[in-house]
Design an enzyme around this catalytic site. Structure first.
Site, PDB file in Angstrom:
ATOM      1  CG  HIS A 116      -2.230   0.807   0.901  1.00  0.00           C
ATOM      2  ND1 HIS A 116      -2.782   0.924  -0.346  1.00  0.00           N
ATOM      3  CD2 HIS A 116      -3.025   1.530   1.717  1.00  0.00           C
ATOM      4  CE1 HIS A 116      -3.860   1.683  -0.265  1.00  0.00           C
ATOM      5  NE2 HIS A 116      -4.030   2.072   0.964  1.00  0.00           N
ATOM      6  CG  HIS A 225      -3.262   3.853   4.928  1.00  0.00           C
ATOM      7  ND1 HIS A 225      -4.300   3.175   5.501  1.00  0.00           N
ATOM      8  CD2 HIS A 225      -3.667   4.190   3.671  1.00  0.00           C
ATOM      9  CE1 HIS A 225      -5.308   3.109   4.633  1.00  0.00           C
ATOM     10  NE2 HIS A 225      -4.949   3.712   3.517  1.00  0.00           N
ATOM     11  CB  SER A 276      -3.349   7.658   9.718  1.00  0.00           C
ATOM     12  OG  SER A 276      -2.374   8.642   9.451  1.00  0.00           O
ATOM     13  CD  GLU A 470      -7.000   0.585   1.311  1.00  0.00           C
ATOM     14  OE1 GLU A 470      -6.751   1.292   2.298  1.00  0.00           O
ATOM     15  OE2 GLU A 470      -6.999   1.031   0.150  1.00  0.00           O
ATOM     16  CE1 TYR A 509      -9.503   2.500   3.392  1.00  0.00           C
ATOM     17  CE2 TYR A 509      -9.906   3.038   1.093  1.00  0.00           C
ATOM     18  CZ  TYR A 509      -9.146   3.169   2.234  1.00  0.00           C
ATOM     19  OH  TYR A 509      -8.033   3.950   2.226  1.00  0.00           O
TER      20      TYR A 509
END
Ligand SMILES: *[C@@H]1O[C@H](CO)[C@@H](O)[C@H](O)[C@H]1NC(C)=O
Ligand SMILES: *[C@@H]1O[C@H](CO)[C@@H](O)[C@H](O)[C@H]1NC(C)=O
Ligand SMILES: *[C@@H]1O[C@H](CO)[C@@H](O)[C@H](O)[C@H]1NC(C)=O
Ligand SMILES: *[C@@H]1O[C@H](CO)[C@@H](O)[C@H](O)[C@H]1NC(C)=O
Length: 704
Positions: A116, A225, A276, A470, A509
């Site tokens: 990713h 991520h 994140s 995801e 997602y």
């Protein structure tokens, strides 16, 4: 029977009881370069039309392991430094593997997962929505990725030896935060209470060793991520997890250039949907104030809302997080060599795979909202309004807000112009307002997949669940628990379930049904509607049971073959030229005579277009250190963290271009005499490509 023999035999019995004795598996690891065209092609990930490649910071690689049990059951797993995986690409890899190995490898026993990274060239996915910001399909990216992933598996296969596998885990804090914490809070309180954090903090490692306990490779899964490098980055990068891999590999391949050497260390993606790496959290770019939690917007005049950190810039953030992940993996490897927390993986190798037509799926599942068994069904793919808002890792281009559950006439008009959703679609996706009815758009070909790939690889008591999207944190936790429960009901003892994210096919997602209600970015991008996650729970439970009972399942419908209809708006390289009185490889800007630690060398060459030759498994330049009168040794390449290469056209009409090479002299640099060599190819105006080379003056790096 003498007593020592008895002791020996009982030791043997004991050790085989503990699974410590024999060559349980054949294991092999391999790696290959998959760096696509580093310039003039958009990066895959942020869907930012302005994020066009301009050069290389680090190269990107595919890393593979192959495991076979005593009965010849084999699986291959690949982690590719790529935005995600597409089925057209996997199909091509399988084709190449089968040309070499016959039916040893096929769709069902090969899993290919993207790390990713949002910093690698795109155009390798065959669905319009995912290639649109790249201006369509890019054959050059597709080719280098197919061949590199194939090669990584081939190398792992060629390297197969008798060996053993160990599993271990550790907690890594300070690497991730939840970027949709308000959505996470929609999940039931008693479920959340089972977990300390709103993201997974566990790093799970599989360690591969030979029978002499020599380390062959280590594959690590951690949910984050790969977006430490933000959407302003224009240099190819494997980002935080890729840097972690380079650091780990450097430790066990000393004196090798990045991407070289036998040891393979990978950091693979997992349930990172809402996770994140920008751990200082979202702030308004001008005022520095907090953004609105629900919509991730800033008041007028306070700038854009995006997250960053922990470093002073995105390079330092990437470095810090990569270091933390690498240190954690290294800690487990060091600990394991002292035989502590690791547990040996034992048992047979199995796999199961099924293609599932999501929009036409009818099933039943436990609904945690109503606490009943519900009928579930999928919807035609569609993206919601909040998709266009982007995330706090990369905000979107228009004034869309996250958490949007109302639509607007203007955007609906644009939407319907492309493809109108049916009333049934609108109902099916509720409360998601549909911005793009991708499932209804057919021009010029499919916009998003309808058929997904669901797959399990079982290596003894470890199950890798390969999901085609995801999964968010809680979506992943539920799936892991479900698979573990199904495995243990079928006799699996203490099964470890690992979620491999963004594997085989990409379908955006998957959030939990509760998170779906909030319609933040991840929910708006859950393309098969509110039951998407429930369908996966249903399918994976069935697949786990079938696999544990050695049953086969129906293969499911094949995804369409679209290779021959791909649209590409990218133009190739027309030709290269150079100003009069110079030549390709001419050093336009020479280095200074002398540099100190922490200084940056910058040199500029007259160059051709790097797209003429990707120098796969090679390098566009070398920083060389003088060993003696007639010997120079390569100290850094274009894959090194310490170097950067930036290309620019200086005259479009005449095809002139220049290449800047930067070398940050790190404190570890040996003092001495250095020079920089650039190798390239130019495209002649009358056709043909020709190599050239350029060498700088030598320069000194002083003692600290
Ligand atoms: C990206 O990171 C750089 C620092 O490296 C920063 O100046 C810039 O504002 C960031 N932009 C976004 C959109 O995150
Ligand atoms: C699932 O149900 C829908 C609506 O009842 C129906 O149209 C569809 O054909 C069904 N799909 C399958 C695979 O049975
Ligand atoms: C499934 O097959 C494996 C060998 O491939 C065997 O060890 C196992 O007992 C079988 N399990 C069942 C439930 O049949
Ligand atoms: C180089 O930079 C590092 C990190 O900023 C610093 O710790 C070190 O003291 C610097 N060394 C020199 C010689 O400037």
């Amino acid at each position: 029977m003498d007593i020592s023999k008895l002791a020996f035999l009982s030791l043997l019995a004991l050790s085989s009881l503990c699974g410590l004795a024999s060559a349980t598996y054949k294991v092999g690891v391999g790696r290959a370069d998959i760096t696509g065209p580093p310039v003039e092609i958009n990066f895959m990930g942020y869907a930012n039309i302005k994020q066009v490649g301009r050069g290389i910071h680090t190269r990107v690689f595919a890393r593979a392991f192959v495991v076979e049990d005593g009965k010849g059951n084999r699986v291959a797993f690949v982690s590719a430094d790529a935005g995600m995986m597409g089925f057209g690409l996997k199909r091509e890899v399988i084709k190449r593997l089968q040309a070499r190995y016959g039916n040893v490898y096929h769709t069902d026993n090969v899993a290919i997962s993207g790390t990713h990274t949002h910093g690698a060239p795109g155009g390798f996915l065959m669905h319009l929505l995912y290639d649109i910001s790249i201006l369509g399909f890019v054959p050059q990216t597709f080719e280098v990725m197919s061949q590199g992933i194939y090669l990584a598996i081939k190398r792992a296969t060629d390297n197969l030896v008798d060996g053993r596998i160990f599993l271990s885990k550790t907690t890594v804090l300070n690497v991730n935060i939840n970027r949709s914490p308000t959505s996470y809070l929609r999940n039931p309180a008693e479920e959340r209470a089972q977990y300390e954090h709103d993201t997974d903090k566990t790093l799970t490692q599989l360690r591969f060793v030979d029978l002499e306990n020599n380390l062959l490779g280590a594959f690590n899964w951690y949910a984050v991520h790969a977006t430490s490098m933000n959407n302003t980055n224009q240099l190819v990068t494997s980002d935080n997890v890729g840097y972690a891999a380079l650091l780990l590999e450097k430790e066990y391949n000393p004196n090798k250039m990045p991407g070289k050497g036998k040891f393979v260390g990978a950091f693979c993606s997992s349930n990172l949907g809402d996770v994140s790496p920008n751990i200082m959290g979202p702030k308004c770019s001008i005022s520095g104030n907090e953004c609105d939690l629900l919509t991730s917007r800033c008041p007028a005049g306070e700038g854009e809302c995006f997250a960053s950190g922990p470093g002073k810039d995105m390079f330092e953030s990437t470095q810090i997080l990569g270091q933390r992940l690498s240190d954690a993996a290294l800690g487990l490897l060091n600990e394991q060599s002292q035989e502590s927390t690791a547990r040996e993986v034992t048992g047979d190798v199995r796999f199961i795979h099924q293609f599932v037509d999501m929009p036409n799926y009818n099933g039943s599942t436990y609904n945690p909202l109503t606490r009943k068994i519900d009928k579930v069904r999928g919807c035609q793919p569609a993206m919601g309004y909040s998709f266009a808002a982007g995330t706090t890792d990369g905000p979107g281009a228009f004034s869309f807000e996250q958490g949007t559950t109302t639509d607007n006439a203007m955007w609906n008009f644009v939407r319907d112009f492309i493809a109108a959703p049916t009333q049934e679609d609108i109902k099916c996706h509720e409360p998601k307002p549909i911005l793009l009815a991708t499932g209804r758009a057919t021009f010029p070909y499919e916009w998003q997949p309808k058929i997904v790939s669901d797959q399990l690889l079982k290596i003894g008591d470890v199950i890798i669940a390969a999901v085609p999207c995801e999964f968010t944190t809680m979506a992943g936790r539920r799936l892991r628990n479900q698979i573990r429960a199904a495995a243990s009901a079928a006799g699996g003892i203490d099964t470890e379930v690992i979620i491999a994210g963004l594997t085989n096919i990409y379908t955006s997602y998957t959030v939990t049904p509760e998170e779906y209600q909030a319609q933040r970015y991840e929910a708006a991008s859950t393309i098969f509607g509110p039951h998407t996650h429930s369908i996966y729970m249903d399918v994976f439970e069935r697949l786990t049971k079938a696999m544990m009972r050695n049953e086969t399942v129906d293969a499911g419908p094949s995804p369409p073959y679209m290779n021959d209809v791909m649209l590409s708006l990218n133009t190739g390289v027309l030709f290269d030229g150079h100003p009069i009185n110079t030549d390709f490889g001419y050093v336009k800007s020479q280095p200074n005579k002398e540099y100190g630690i922490n200084e940056t060398v910058k040199v500029t060459y007259i160059s051709g277009n790097p797209r003429n030759n990707l120098f796969t498994e090679k390098t566009y330049f070398t920083v060389e250190r003088k060993i003696n009168e007639d010997r120079w040794k390569v100290a850094y390449t274009d894959a090194s963290w310490e170097t950067k290469m930036v290309w620019h056209r200086t005259n479009t009409i005449l095809g002139f271009s220049e290449l800047d090479i930067y070398w940050n002299i790190s404190p570890q640099t040996l003092p001495g005499e250095y020079r920089i060599r650039h190798s390239g190819e130019y495209k002649y105006i009358l056709g043909g490509k020709y190599p050239y080379e350029g060498l700088t003056h030598s320069f000194a790096v002083k003692e600290d």
